[in-house]
Scaffold this active site. Structure first.
Site, PDB file in Angstrom:
ATOM      1  N   TYR A   1     -16.838  17.119 -14.454  1.00 38.95           N
ATOM      2  CA  TYR A   1     -17.285  15.656 -14.616  1.00 38.95           C
ATOM      3  C   TYR A   1     -18.519  15.671 -13.239  1.00 38.95           C
ATOM      4  CZ  TYR A   1     -17.031  10.669 -14.291  1.00 38.95           C
ATOM      5  OH  TYR A   1     -17.514   9.189 -14.154  1.00 38.95           O
TER       6      TYR A   1
ATOM      7  N   ASP B   1      -8.195  18.724 -14.090  1.00 42.58           N
ATOM      8  CA  ASP B   1      -8.595  17.364 -14.722  1.00 42.58           C
ATOM      9  C   ASP B   1      -8.252  17.490 -16.093  1.00 42.58           C
ATOM     10  OD1 ASP B   1      -9.840  15.135 -15.435  1.00 42.58           O
ATOM     11  OD2 ASP B   1     -11.328  15.026 -14.101  1.00 42.58           O
TER      12      ASP B   1
ATOM     13  N   ARG C   1       0.724  -1.105  -0.159  1.00 44.98           N
ATOM     14  CA  ARG C   1      -0.087  -0.056  -0.154  1.00 44.98           C
ATOM     15  C   ARG C   1       0.711   1.302  -0.131  1.00 44.98           C
ATOM     16  NH1 ARG C   1      -1.408   1.611   4.758  1.00 44.98           N
ATOM     17  NH2 ARG C   1      -2.114  -0.130   5.507  1.00 44.98           N
TER      18      ARG C   1
ATOM     19  N   LYS D   1      -9.295   6.208 -19.289  1.00 47.62           N
ATOM     20  CA  LYS D   1      -9.757   7.026 -20.611  1.00 47.62           C
ATOM     21  C   LYS D   1      -8.501   6.872 -21.575  1.00 47.62           C
ATOM     22  CE  LYS D   1     -13.493   7.773 -18.266  1.00 47.62           C
ATOM     23  NZ  LYS D   1     -13.902   9.029 -17.745  1.00 47.62           N
TER      24      LYS D   1
HETATM   25  C1  LIG Z   1     -14.032   9.384 -16.168  1.00 46.62           C
HETATM   26  C2  LIG Z   1     -13.722  10.523 -15.647  1.00 46.62           C
HETATM   27  C3  LIG Z   1     -13.532  10.789 -14.325  1.00 46.62           C
HETATM   28  C4  LIG Z   1     -13.577   9.601 -13.324  1.00 46.62           C
HETATM   29  O1  LIG Z   1     -12.761   8.649 -13.502  1.00 46.62           O
HETATM   30  P1  LIG Z   1     -12.919   7.011 -13.345  1.00 46.62           P
HETATM   31  O2  LIG Z   1     -11.716   6.375 -13.539  1.00 46.62           O
HETATM   32  O3  LIG Z   1     -14.180   6.594 -13.982  1.00 46.62           O
HETATM   33  O4  LIG Z   1     -13.210   7.036 -11.783  1.00 46.62           O
HETATM   34  C5  LIG Z   1     -13.057  12.017 -13.957  1.00 46.62           C
HETATM   35  N1  LIG Z   1     -12.901  13.084 -14.844  1.00 46.62           N
HETATM   36  C6  LIG Z   1     -13.404  12.840 -15.991  1.00 46.62           C
HETATM   37  C7  LIG Z   1     -12.926  14.119 -16.785  1.00 46.62           C
HETATM   38  C8  LIG Z   1     -13.670  11.604 -16.625  1.00 46.62           C
HETATM   39  O5  LIG Z   1     -14.062  11.739 -17.846  1.00 46.62           O
END
Ligand SMILES: *Cc1c(COP(=O)(O)O)cnc(C)c1O
Length: 394
Positions: A111, A183, A59, A208
């Site tokens: 998001y 982000d 961890r 993504k």
């Molecule tokens: C999908 C997404 C998230 C969340 O990510 P997860 O891996 O699904 O927890 C956060 N910010 C953006 C812009 C996203 O597209």
């Protein structure tokens, strides 16, 4: 760290495309394996009291995860990178840097999961937030009061692809003593490096583009300075939302092709956007790569390319339900950033939690769809869209 752009500057820092393949920890020094080994272990043999080889418990630290964390730190130009079990785990850990009484200003199209965790979880702990249109710097400036300790920015936003001037937003935040959190999921460090523009923390849903193959859930965070790095490592270890060794390895593997994938994603998105822009079945299209788009100039200044997510509103006389059923090659579903094209209906999927009146007001209308343009052949993609348009005519 400034990345060189061409091979002629060979003895300076390596280019991004080289770092994707060789950044972080390159292979395995002991055996010469070109792929970082998967250290599927929870603990480590220690030589004696206070004598270990740098690892005590997975961890706290794991060599496979560490290879990924070093890689993302290099790619974003930060001091420390951290890998989490999901994008939301990364965002949650970053929010845990703050305390009761602190307030966030958040991009109004942030998001949905980020909105939800602030609204339904952190509010219970006395961390407040307010949404603001960060693409309007005057509005952002007006949102500040002494309780605001950070801004959370997405550029482009989802699903309307609005652009915020990240550098300008970060300097406003800095003036007020607040941190800037970006982000960067939609852009990746290949197209946009927020820390170089003045941000303090970058977060990713690596699920993504960074993973890129729709086969894992992961999150990453990178910080610009050592103090923040130590604090975030403390939180990562204390709260435990870490990424597993196998998924860390899978993500390193995905990142190796990030440059070539993104080049093709963007090339394809431009072709599709230009075709849809003049298509009779499309009323409005949102894509920062179109010169007609409001964020075109700012995006061009702060990013290498406009990314590969676009949204469009179907013209009157086309049924959005039939359109979503009509695509065959393109996958209808949630998520984005994989090699396969994915079509999403924001009003009932990603943005369903937002009340209808608010959705209409901000432009997330019922016949809006979002397309994550994959790396397939563009003629095949256009053919699939054309078929779906035909099938959706009412
Ligand atoms: C999908 C997404 C998230 C969340 O990510 P997860 O891996 O699904 O927890 C956060 N910010 C953006 C812009 C996203 O597209």
């Amino acid at each position: 760290m400034k990345k060189k752009e061409t091979m002629s500057e060979q003895d300076s820092d390596p280019a991004m495309s080289t770092l994707f393949v060789h950044g972080g920890i390159d292979g395995d020094e002991r055996t010469g394996a070109v792929s970082v080994p998967i250290y599927q272990t929870s603990t480590y043999r220690q030589n004696g009291i206070n004598e270990n080889r740098g690892y005590e418990y997975s961890r706290t630290g794991n060599p496979t995860r560490e290879a990924l964390e070093k890689l993302i730190a290099e790619l974003e130009g930060g001091t420390h990178g951290f890998a989490f079990a999901s994008g939301m785990a990364a965002i949650t850990a970053v929010i845990m840097l703050f305390q009761t009484g602190d307030r966030f200003l958040v991009s109004s199209n942030v998001y949905g999961g980020t909105f939800r965790v602030l609204d339904k979880v952190f509010r219970n702990f006395g961390i407040e937030f307010r949404t603001v249109d960060t693409s309007d710097l005057g509005q952002l400036e007006k949102g500040f009061d002494p309780s605001v300790k950070a801004i959370i920015v997405e550029s482009p936003t989802n699903p309307l692809l609005q652009i915020t001037d990240i550098g300008a937003a970060a300097s406003i935040a800095k003036k007020h003593g607040a941190l800037t959190i970006v982000d960067n999921t939609f852009m990746t460090p290949y197209l946009q490096r927020p820390l170089e523009l003045g941000a303090d923390i970058v977060v990713h849903s690596a699920t993504k583009y960074l993973g890129g193959h729709s086969d894992l859930i992961a999150g990453l965070a990178v910080v610009a300075d050592r103090d923040l790095g130590e604090r975030l490592h403390f939180i990562q270890n204390a709260t435990g939302g870490i990424l597993e060794p196998f998924d860390s390895w899978l993500l390193i593997r995905g990142i190796k092709t990030l440059g070539v994938r993104m080049d093709r994603h963007v090339e394809n998105a431009l072709v599709i956007a230009h075709a849809l822009e003049r298509h009779h079945a499309v009323k409005t299209i949102y894509y920062p790569g179109l010169e007609s788009s409001s964020g075109y100039e700012i995006n061009r200044r702060q990013a290498k390319a406009p990314g590969a997510i676009l949204s469009f509103v179907l013209a009157d006389g086309y049924d959005v339900g039939r359109f979503c059923k009509g695509v065959k090659l393109i996958t209808f579903g949630e998520s984005l950033g994989g090699v396969e094209s994915i079509l999403t209906h924001p009003a009932t999927m990603t943005h369903a939690a937002i009340p209808s009146e608010i959705r209409q007001k901000v432009g997330i209308v019922d016949n809006l769809v979002r397309l994550s343009v994959g790396i397939e052949d563009t003629d095949d993609l256009l053919h699939d869209l054309e078929k779906a348009f035909e099938a959706s005519r009412v």
